[in-house]
Structures are given as C-alpha cells and as structure tokens.
Scaffold this motif. Structure first.
Motif, short mmCIF file in Angstrom:
data_model
loop_
_atom_site.label_atom_id
_atom_site.label_comp_id
_atom_site.label_asym_id
_atom_site.label_seq_id
_atom_site.Cartn_x
_atom_site.Cartn_y
_atom_site.Cartn_z
N ASN A 195 0.84 -1.19 0.00
CA ASN A 195 0.00 0.00 0.00
C ASN A 195 0.88 1.25 0.00
OD1 ASN A 195 -1.68 2.20 0.79
ND2 ASN A 195 -3.11 0.81 1.80
N SER A 196 0.92 1.95 -1.12
CA SER A 196 1.80 3.12 -1.23
C SER A 196 1.36 4.26 -0.33
CB SER A 196 1.87 3.59 -2.69
OG SER A 196 0.59 3.98 -3.15
N ASP A 197 0.05 4.34 -0.01
CA ASP A 197 -0.43 5.40 0.88
C ASP A 197 0.18 5.25 2.27
OD1 ASP A 197 -1.97 6.55 -1.09
OD2 ASP A 197 -3.79 5.48 -0.53
N GLN A 198 0.23 4.02 2.79
CA GLN A 198 0.85 3.79 4.10
C GLN A 198 2.34 4.11 4.07
OE1 GLN A 198 -0.09 -0.27 5.16
NE2 GLN A 198 -1.93 0.34 6.26
N ILE A 199 3.01 3.68 3.02
CA ILE A 199 4.44 3.95 2.86
C ILE A 199 4.69 5.46 2.86
CG2 ILE A 199 6.37 3.83 1.23
CD1 ILE A 199 6.04 1.16 2.48
N ASN A 200 3.84 6.19 2.12
CA ASN A 200 3.99 7.64 2.03
C ASN A 200 3.86 8.33 3.37
OD1 ASN A 200 4.63 8.95 -0.46
ND2 ASN A 200 2.76 8.11 -1.35
N LYS A 201 3.00 7.80 4.24
CA LYS A 201 2.73 8.44 5.52
C LYS A 201 3.91 8.35 6.49
CE LYS A 201 -2.31 7.88 5.62
NZ LYS A 201 -3.44 7.18 6.28
N ILE A 202 4.65 7.24 6.46
CA ILE A 202 5.61 7.03 7.54
C ILE A 202 7.06 6.83 7.09
CG2 ILE A 202 3.83 6.08 9.05
CD1 ILE A 202 4.93 3.31 8.51
N CYS A 203 7.31 6.68 5.79
CA CYS A 203 8.67 6.34 5.35
C CYS A 203 9.36 7.51 4.66
CB CYS A 203 8.64 5.14 4.39
SG CYS A 203 7.99 3.64 5.16
N SER A 204 10.64 7.68 4.97
CA SER A 204 11.42 8.75 4.38
C SER A 204 12.09 8.32 3.08
CB SER A 204 12.48 9.23 5.37
OG SER A 204 13.27 8.14 5.82
N ARG A 205 12.27 7.01 2.91
CA ARG A 205 12.91 6.45 1.71
C ARG A 205 12.27 5.10 1.44
NH1 ARG A 205 17.99 3.50 0.67
NH2 ARG A 205 18.30 3.36 2.92
N VAL A 206 12.23 4.71 0.17
CA VAL A 206 11.55 3.47 -0.17
C VAL A 206 12.32 2.68 -1.22
CG1 VAL A 206 10.10 4.52 -1.95
CG2 VAL A 206 9.31 2.46 -0.80
N ILE A 207 12.22 1.36 -1.10
CA ILE A 207 12.77 0.44 -2.10
C ILE A 207 11.59 -0.34 -2.69
CG2 ILE A 207 14.23 -1.59 -2.49
CD1 ILE A 207 15.98 -0.63 -0.17
N TRP A 208 11.46 -0.30 -4.01
CA TRP A 208 10.40 -1.02 -4.71
C TRP A 208 10.98 -2.35 -5.21
CZ3 TRP A 208 8.27 1.04 -10.03
CH2 TRP A 208 7.36 0.10 -10.57
N ILE A 209 10.40 -3.45 -4.73
CA ILE A 209 10.84 -4.78 -5.13
C ILE A 209 9.79 -5.41 -6.04
CG2 ILE A 209 11.27 -7.13 -4.31
CD1 ILE A 209 12.72 -6.06 -1.99
N GLU A 210 10.24 -5.90 -7.16
CA GLU A 210 9.36 -6.54 -8.14
C GLU A 210 10.05 -7.79 -8.66
OE1 GLU A 210 5.79 -6.71 -10.21
OE2 GLU A 210 6.40 -5.00 -8.98
N GLY A 211 9.39 -8.94 -8.51
CA GLY A 211 9.97 -10.19 -9.00
C GLY A 211 11.28 -10.55 -8.34
N GLY A 212 11.45 -10.15 -7.08
CA GLY A 212 12.65 -10.52 -6.34
C GLY A 212 13.85 -9.62 -6.56
N VAL A 213 13.69 -8.56 -7.36
CA VAL A 213 14.81 -7.63 -7.61
C VAL A 213 14.38 -6.22 -7.26
CG1 VAL A 213 15.76 -9.08 -9.44
CG2 VAL A 213 14.19 -7.23 -10.03
#
Length: 235
Positions: A195-213
């Motif tokens: 859920n990107s909305d939850q990530i946006n609320k509390i995280c200062s940096r993000v890593i997007w993982i797709e298919g194990g990479v």
C-alpha cells in the motif's frame, strides 16, 4: 554523518525442490542480488505487490532466514525484532504470557517485561481475551497483540510486515499514530507494504521490489508514484 546500522550485500534466496523418482527439479529465485544500506534512525519502506519477495527479504534482514548467497551485516550488539501476524506466538498460552515472553526475547528483563504488560494490555484493546489462549484469537487480534508488544519493547531495528493493514479503521488509525510517534524518535524501522499510501505516511525512503529484484529506490514520493503508475497500467 549518520552511519549504516545494517547493510544488505547482494542478498539472494533460491528455493529448490526435487520430485521423488524424477530427475526434474523446481527452482525459484525469490530474491536476486539485493543491496542497500539502512541508516541509523531511518524509516525505510519496502514496497511491492504481494508475492514479490518483500516478506522474504524482511525475514532475512531480521536474521530468521539465511540467504542462499550474499550477507546481511549489522552493527555490533544490534537488537532486531520482526513484527508480523502472530510470529513467535505460542498458541496454547494467553496473550499476557506471550507479551511477557516476547518482551523478554527482545531484551527486556523479566521485571521490566512485567512492568510493560499494563500498557500492552491497554493499547491492544483485547479486553478479557488478553488472558485467553492466543489460538482463540482472530488474525486482527494477533496483530493487535504483536503491535502493542513491539510498541512498548525497545529494539534497535524494528521490522514491520503489513500489520497496519489489519484490523478495523479505529485500530489502524491508532496504530499509525503510535508508529508515527515512535518513528519521530530515534527508532530505526523497515516497513513492508503493498500500500503506497501507508508507505507515504511514515517512510522517508523506499525500495520497490518486483519479481525478487530492486526495481527502483529513492525518495518515497517519486518511487511510490512510479509504483502506482505501474499498477495502473496493468489494470
């Protein structure tokens, strides 16, 4: 300059299984060459669709699962705890006893753990179920117990697996507020969600993982936007 409290270096995990009596072998690369630094005091988000490898990575970072290759380095004497649905709970004992043992496993003395029980009981809002066996709990009740225990027990790195998406609207709002307060302190946290909305609320940096990479990593707003565009293009 803030120093890394944890480093993932080319972390990979491959599942293999063979069918008895056959030469064929099933092989699945759940994670492939994941590398990043987690900075002390940072709130890092791991974003991705279900089945993309997020929860597997979290278990490796928490030291529960060993990678097939690569390694996870932590600063000396770093304490880590994974908050997920019912992980480590003993089903035949009460929520109170589980909270006590969980706090002690995370480094609290028995006396300190006992002093935390009233706060854990009140925050979890389990009522009389706090003294009932955990195997009588719903998934949401387990999430409440696990979240409350983690909130009142200090560890150096807290790993959170989607639990803020579980439960009714009242508890989600309460949990998000408690998490925000904790993360505005010096708590280091890795938070996993689709859920990107939850990530946006509390995280200062993000890593997007797709298919194990790692598909992308960087500031939360940019990566979350690209993730949402990707999800929309497939619908």
């Amino acid at each position: 300059m803030t120093s890394p409290i944890l480093q993932a270096q080319q972390v990979s995990l491959t599942y293999k299984s063979s069918k008895r009596g056959f030469f064929s072998q099933f092989k699945h690369e759940a994670l492939k060459d994941i590398s990043f630094d987690l900075m002390r005091g940072e709130t890092l988000g791991i974003l991705g669709r279900n089945g993309g490898g997020k929860s597997t990575l979290l278990r490796i970072l928490a030291g529960i699962v060993n990678p097939t290759s690569g390694k996870v380095n932590c600063a000396p004497n770093t304490t880590r705890a994974l908050l997920t649905l019912g992980l480590g709970f003993m089903p035949n004992i009460s929520g109170r006893e589980n909270a006590l043992y969980s706090a002690m496993l995370q480094g609290a003395t028995r006396r300190k753990a006992k002093s935390l029980l009233k706060d854990i009981e009140e925050f979890s809002e389990l009522g009389e179920f706090f003294d009932q066996p955990v195997d009588t709990y719903s998934s949401g009740m387990r999430a409440r117990l696990g979240f409350a225990t983690a909130m009142y027990t200090h560890v150096d790195i807290l790993f959170i697996d989607e639990v803020l998406s579980v439960g009714d609207a009242h508890f989600r709002k309460k949990a998000e507020a408690a998490m925000a307060e904790k993360l505005h302190s010096d708590q280091t946290c890795v938070f996993v969600s689709h859920n990107s909305d939850q990530i946006n609320k509390i995280c200062s940096r993000v890593i997007w993982i797709e298919g194990g990479v790692i598909r992308e990593q960087g500031d939360t707003a940019t990566v979350a936007h690209h993730y949402n565009l990707s999800m929309m293009s497939e619908n």
